[in-house]
Enzyme design. Structure first.
Site, PDB file in Angstrom:
ATOM      1  N   PHE A  11       0.815  -1.209   0.000  1.00  0.00           N
ATOM      2  CA  PHE A  11       0.000   0.000   0.000  1.00  0.00           C
ATOM      3  C   PHE A  11       0.854   1.267   0.000  1.00  0.00           C
ATOM      4  O   PHE A  11       0.808   2.072  -0.935  1.00  0.00           O
ATOM      5  CB  PHE A  11      -0.942  -0.038   1.206  1.00  0.00           C
ATOM      6  CG  PHE A  11      -1.435   1.294   1.682  1.00  0.00           C
ATOM      7  CD1 PHE A  11      -1.996   2.217   0.803  1.00  0.00           C
ATOM      8  CD2 PHE A  11      -1.356   1.634   3.029  1.00  0.00           C
ATOM      9  CE1 PHE A  11      -2.449   3.451   1.253  1.00  0.00           C
ATOM     10  CE2 PHE A  11      -1.816   2.861   3.481  1.00  0.00           C
ATOM     11  CZ  PHE A  11      -2.354   3.773   2.595  1.00  0.00           C
ATOM     12  N   ILE A  12       1.661   1.450   1.015  1.00  0.00           N
ATOM     13  CA  ILE A  12       2.446   2.681   1.118  1.00  0.00           C
ATOM     14  C   ILE A  12       3.598   2.669   0.110  1.00  0.00           C
ATOM     15  O   ILE A  12       3.826   3.634  -0.617  1.00  0.00           O
ATOM     16  CB  ILE A  12       2.984   2.889   2.544  1.00  0.00           C
ATOM     17  CG1 ILE A  12       1.842   2.917   3.557  1.00  0.00           C
ATOM     18  CG2 ILE A  12       3.795   4.186   2.616  1.00  0.00           C
ATOM     19  CD1 ILE A  12       2.288   3.029   5.003  1.00  0.00           C
ATOM     20  N   TYR A 141       6.623  -5.276  18.085  1.00  0.00           N
ATOM     21  CA  TYR A 141       6.736  -4.462  16.886  1.00  0.00           C
ATOM     22  C   TYR A 141       7.467  -3.151  17.190  1.00  0.00           C
ATOM     23  O   TYR A 141       8.377  -2.736  16.464  1.00  0.00           O
ATOM     24  CB  TYR A 141       5.351  -4.183  16.319  1.00  0.00           C
ATOM     25  CG  TYR A 141       5.334  -3.187  15.178  1.00  0.00           C
ATOM     26  CD1 TYR A 141       5.798  -3.529  13.913  1.00  0.00           C
ATOM     27  CD2 TYR A 141       4.856  -1.893  15.370  1.00  0.00           C
ATOM     28  CE1 TYR A 141       5.793  -2.620  12.874  1.00  0.00           C
ATOM     29  CE2 TYR A 141       4.839  -0.975  14.333  1.00  0.00           C
ATOM     30  CZ  TYR A 141       5.303  -1.338  13.092  1.00  0.00           C
ATOM     31  OH  TYR A 141       5.304  -0.426  12.066  1.00  0.00           O
ATOM     32  N   LYS A 145      11.227  -1.898  15.714  1.00  0.00           N
ATOM     33  CA  LYS A 145      11.385  -0.640  14.981  1.00  0.00           C
ATOM     34  C   LYS A 145      12.407   0.271  15.665  1.00  0.00           C
ATOM     35  O   LYS A 145      13.219   0.934  15.005  1.00  0.00           O
ATOM     36  CB  LYS A 145      10.031   0.068  14.848  1.00  0.00           C
ATOM     37  CG  LYS A 145       9.143  -0.523  13.773  1.00  0.00           C
ATOM     38  CD  LYS A 145       9.769  -0.398  12.389  1.00  0.00           C
ATOM     39  CE  LYS A 145       8.902  -0.913  11.277  1.00  0.00           C
ATOM     40  NZ  LYS A 145       9.537  -0.802   9.957  1.00  0.00           N
ATOM     41  N   VAL A 184      -7.255   0.828  10.783  1.00  0.00           N
ATOM     42  CA  VAL A 184      -8.681   0.838  11.119  1.00  0.00           C
ATOM     43  C   VAL A 184      -9.529   1.390   9.976  1.00  0.00           C
ATOM     44  O   VAL A 184     -10.676   0.962   9.790  1.00  0.00           O
ATOM     45  CB  VAL A 184      -8.916   1.635  12.423  1.00  0.00           C
ATOM     46  CG1 VAL A 184      -8.649   3.124  12.226  1.00  0.00           C
ATOM     47  CG2 VAL A 184     -10.313   1.422  12.961  1.00  0.00           C
ATOM     48  N   ARG A 212      -5.702   8.241  17.602  1.00  0.00           N
ATOM     49  CA  ARG A 212      -4.594   8.141  16.663  1.00  0.00           C
ATOM     50  C   ARG A 212      -4.484   9.414  15.828  1.00  0.00           C
ATOM     51  O   ARG A 212      -5.389  10.240  15.785  1.00  0.00           O
ATOM     52  CB  ARG A 212      -4.795   6.944  15.721  1.00  0.00           C
ATOM     53  CG  ARG A 212      -4.758   5.573  16.402  1.00  0.00           C
ATOM     54  CD  ARG A 212      -3.367   5.237  16.881  1.00  0.00           C
ATOM     55  NE  ARG A 212      -3.295   3.897  17.460  1.00  0.00           N
ATOM     56  CZ  ARG A 212      -3.461   3.628  18.747  1.00  0.00           C
ATOM     57  NH1 ARG A 212      -3.732   4.612  19.593  1.00  0.00           N
ATOM     58  NH2 ARG A 212      -3.349   2.386  19.188  1.00  0.00           N
TER      59      ARG A 212
END
Length: 309
Positions: A11-12, A141, A145, A184, A212
């Site tokens: 996607f990105i 996660y 990172k 989401v 968010r």
């Protein structure tokens, strides 16, 4: 310049590839298509079907000798990292180290590393949160990172490899899918377009769900374009600086899609950051970047894409 984009079918990553090609750069995509899709690939990019952990990746570096590596390939899911920390570390730590070693060997000039603003700066006392905030690291996660960021600093000092870390807020927009990429917005949109209600996971003391910071994909692609020549050896937040609760996302989507389906409520999810909003002052100063797309505009454009699939 020649740019290798890992995860360039996702996607990105695919949107970043499109921006680079529009700007006249030569682009090489490395993607194992676990979550990426062939239809996302720009036909002007050279494609290698490959995992970043593969020993064969060295052959790609030897052939292509990229000036810049833009690293979007990753295990992106917080819940999956909680369920399988070893796999998360294998991809997000050992995979990054493999790339960095090859960058040094084949004299890559710069490494653009995609990190997580939400996972690293969430639940901070200061909202919006600047890059100087010390992360709490409540999920595997987030840990991986953060480790990636620290390795970049080491490779910069030891080998002279320039880098820019882009810490994304919640990115949304066309090509994002409900499965595999996380997010989401696509999950709610997919449910609503099927005539089904969404599910709100919420802590008992936060009935509207977690909050968010949402940033539209075209703005993110622009930040990656700017990072080619700016922001060397810096960690930079890429977001909107605006706090939006999950239930409000659902309500906005209902208005855009013209649906009326009451949200279903569930309990909390392990590893979920409660509040996450990024201070984007540094991006403005170092990159000359500010988001151009409002949340509602972005939702309308995303809904138009989803309906036209």
């Amino acid at each position: 310049m020649k740019i290798m984009v890992t995860g360039g079918a996702g996607f990105i990553g695919s949107n970043v590839v499109d921006r680079y090609i529009e700007d006249g750069h030569e682009v090489v995509v490395v993607d194992n298509l676990v979550s990426g899709k062939l239809e996302n690939l720009n036909p002007a990019a050279k494609f290698y079907l490959m995992d970043i952990r593969s020993a064969e990746l060295e052959q790609v570096f030897a052939i292509e000798k990229p000036d810049v590596v833009n690293h979007h390939a990753a295990q992106k899911s917080v819940p999956k990292s909680v369920a399988n920390p070893q796999l998360d570390a294998d991809i997000n730590v050992l995979g990054v180290l493999h790339l960095l070693e090859l960058c040094v060997k084949y004299q890559t000039r710069k490494f653009i590393f995609i990190s997580s603003g939400g996972a690293l700066v969430g639940d901070a006392e200061q909202i919006p949160t600047p890059e100087t905030h010390h992360p709490k690291l409540i999920s595997p996660y987030a840990i991986t990172k953060y480790i990636g960021e620290k390795y970049l600093h080491f490779y910069s000092i030891t080998h002279g490899l320039a880098y820019t870390v882009l810490r994304y807020a919640n990115v949304y927009g066309p090509r994002q899918i409900a499965e595999g990429e996380c997010g989401v917005v696509p999950v709610f949109m997919d449910r609503l377009l099927q005539g089904k209600p969404g599910t709100l996971y919420a802590y008992s003391d936060m009935p509207k769900g977690c909050s968010r910071d949402y940033v539209y994909i075209s703005d993110v692609a622009w930040a990656n374009a700017l990072a080619l020549d700016k922001g060397d050896n810096e960690i930079i937040n890429i977001g909107s600086g605006l706090e939006i609760y999950t239930e409000d996302v659902y309500d906005h989507l209902q208005k855009v899609l013209e649906t009326e389906l009451p949200i279903e409520r569930a309990g909390e999810r392990i590893g979920d950051v409660r509040r996450s909003v990024l201070d984007i002052t540094k991006a403005s100063k170092l990159l000359g970047w500010i988001p151009k797309t409002s949340f509602l505009e972005g939702l309308e454009q995303t809904a138009a894409w989803a309906r036209g699939k």
